[in-house]
Design an enzyme around this catalytic site. Structure first.
Site, PDB file in Angstrom:
ATOM      1  N   GLY A 190       0.826  -1.214   0.000  1.00 13.06           N
ATOM      2  CA  GLY A 190       0.000   0.000   0.000  1.00 13.06           C
ATOM      3  C   GLY A 190       0.850   1.250   0.000  1.00 13.06           C
ATOM      4  N   ARG A 201      -0.055   5.638  -1.525  1.00 10.17           N
ATOM      5  CA  ARG A 201      -0.757   6.766  -0.890  1.00 10.17           C
ATOM      6  C   ARG A 201      -0.488   6.785   0.617  1.00 10.17           C
ATOM      7  NH1 ARG A 201      -5.966   6.351  -0.533  1.00 10.17           N
ATOM      8  NH2 ARG A 201      -6.345   4.199  -1.145  1.00 10.17           N
ATOM      9  N   ASP A 259      -2.767  -7.377  -5.111  1.00  7.97           N
ATOM     10  CA  ASP A 259      -3.763  -7.307  -4.046  1.00  7.97           C
ATOM     11  C   ASP A 259      -3.248  -8.192  -2.911  1.00  7.97           C
ATOM     12  OD1 ASP A 259      -5.899  -7.801  -2.353  1.00  7.97           O
ATOM     13  OD2 ASP A 259      -7.383  -7.861  -3.958  1.00  7.97           O
ATOM     14  N   ASN A 297       1.502  -2.503   5.524  1.00  7.71           N
ATOM     15  CA  ASN A 297       0.801  -1.226   5.713  1.00  7.71           C
ATOM     16  C   ASN A 297      -0.575  -1.192   5.037  1.00  7.71           C
ATOM     17  OD1 ASN A 297       0.665   1.904   5.919  1.00  7.71           O
ATOM     18  ND2 ASN A 297       0.589   1.499   3.715  1.00  7.71           N
ATOM     19  N   SER A 338      -3.215   0.028  14.688  1.00 10.65           N
ATOM     20  CA  SER A 338      -3.922   1.302  14.952  1.00 10.65           C
ATOM     21  C   SER A 338      -4.142   1.409  16.457  1.00 10.65           C
ATOM     22  CB  SER A 338      -5.276   1.301  14.241  1.00 10.65           C
ATOM     23  OG  SER A 338      -6.100   2.330  14.743  1.00 10.65           O
ATOM     24  N   TYR A 375     -13.023  -3.112  11.328  1.00 12.51           N
ATOM     25  CA  TYR A 375     -11.698  -2.483  11.321  1.00 12.51           C
ATOM     26  C   TYR A 375     -10.991  -2.710  12.670  1.00 12.51           C
ATOM     27  CZ  TYR A 375      -8.137   1.162  10.707  1.00 12.51           C
ATOM     28  OH  TYR A 375      -6.949   1.850  10.603  1.00 12.51           O
ATOM     29  N   LYS A 421      -7.514  -4.768  13.312  1.00  6.57           N
ATOM     30  CA  LYS A 421      -6.312  -4.121  13.849  1.00  6.57           C
ATOM     31  C   LYS A 421      -5.894  -4.728  15.188  1.00  6.57           C
ATOM     32  CE  LYS A 421      -5.504  -1.481  10.422  1.00  6.57           C
ATOM     33  NZ  LYS A 421      -4.260  -1.634   9.651  1.00  6.57           N
TER      34      LYS A 421
END
Ligand code: NAP
Length: 252
Positions: A15, A18, A66, A93, A145, A160, A164
């Site tokens: 990733g 960006r 992917d 990431n 995170s 999510y 994480k």
């Protein structure tokens, strides 16, 4: 004297086109690394990043893959070895956040989130770890995170949060399984100024800034600096740890 901390190292950043992955990749190249820039959908941004870096280093490989698909991950790792013959640093990431609270959530979001955020890190590590073990050294950095820790206001988006939190379990299990040759650590960013955070909306961003002690949103470079430390020889005695970078929002 200019000290470059990743001279001679090869880093694979998932990733990378960006946000946080982009900042990590730029910093690694500036610190002397050869780099594999993985992207999935953001081809234009990946090419722009490689062109921007081209002035600093010709040692760049762009790979579309992917991370949730084993065949694509295998090909990515093969291409890396064909080009650079080694992998010293893996940064897991790549991630998605679909802002869905539990009662409004869908099975599709659950599956996609687990596949990319958690299985993606598992698959990339599964392919890269044997190479690092042969080299007898390697650094793996998982981008989790603060919602993997128990920061209440960051616990809304169930899939999510679970992905994480799972990444922290993965980090510890990998540290146990891959030591003493490979160091595996996680970074737990707080709100960081990328498209992912922007998708949460201005109210959530404002609340996150208010909850932090340093009263600002994180910059991708704040996370990149920690990812540099964990990739460098300076962190050789650190493994199985979670490094929180949230301006004090997740202080405990
Ligand atoms: N921003 C925050 O506040 C924050 C806070 C805590 C943790 N994080 C974590 O930091 C990491 C980076 O997030 P970000 O903020 O930089 O978000 P972002 O700007 O939305 O970037 C997400 C990156 O993940 C990549 N990606 C998504 N699905 C992929 C797939 N199937 N295969 C390969 N790559 C894929 C995207 O690549 P393509 O565009 O090429 O598909 C993109 O480069 C994520 O793991 C995120 O959970 C972010």
């Amino acid at each position: 004297m200019l000290v470059v901390r990743l001279q001679g190292k090869v880093a694979l950043v998932t990733g990378a086109a960006r946000g946080i992955g982009n900042a990590i990749s730029k910093l690694y190249v500036r610190e002397g690394a050869k780099i594999v820039l993985n992207y999935n959908k953001s081809e234009r941004e990946a090419i722009a990043l490689a062109e921007e870096m081209g002035e600093i280093s010709k040692s760049i490989l762009l790979v579309k893959a992917d991370v949730s698909k084993i065949d694509e991950v295998r090909q990515m790792v093969q291409k890396t070895i064909e080009r650079f013959h080694q992998i010293d640093i893996l940064v897991n990431n790549a991630g998605i956040l679909v802002p869905e609270v539990f009662l409004e959530s869908t099975e599709d979001t659950w599956d996609k989130t687990m596949d990319i955020n958690l299985k993606g890190a598992y698959l990339c590590t599964k392919e890269v770890a044997p190479i690092m073990l042969k080299q007898e050294k390697g650094k793996i950095i998982n981008i989790s995170s603060i919602c993997g820790l128990s920061e209440k206001s960051a616990l809304r988006n169930t899939a999510y949060v679970v992905s994480k939190t799972g990444m922290l379990g993965l980090t510890r299990s990998l540290a146990v399984n891959l030591g003493p040759k490979i160091n595996v650590n996680a970074i737990c960013p707080g709100l960081t100024d990328t498209e992912m955070a922007a998708a949460l909306g201005p109210e959530r961003i404002k609340a996150g800034i208010e909850e932090s002690l340093l009263k600002r949103i994180g910059k991708p470079e704040d996370i990149a600096n920690a990812a540099l430390f964990l990739a460098s020889d300076e962190s050789d005695f650190i493994t199985g740890e979670f490094l929180t970078i949230s301006g004090g929002r997740a202080m405990r």
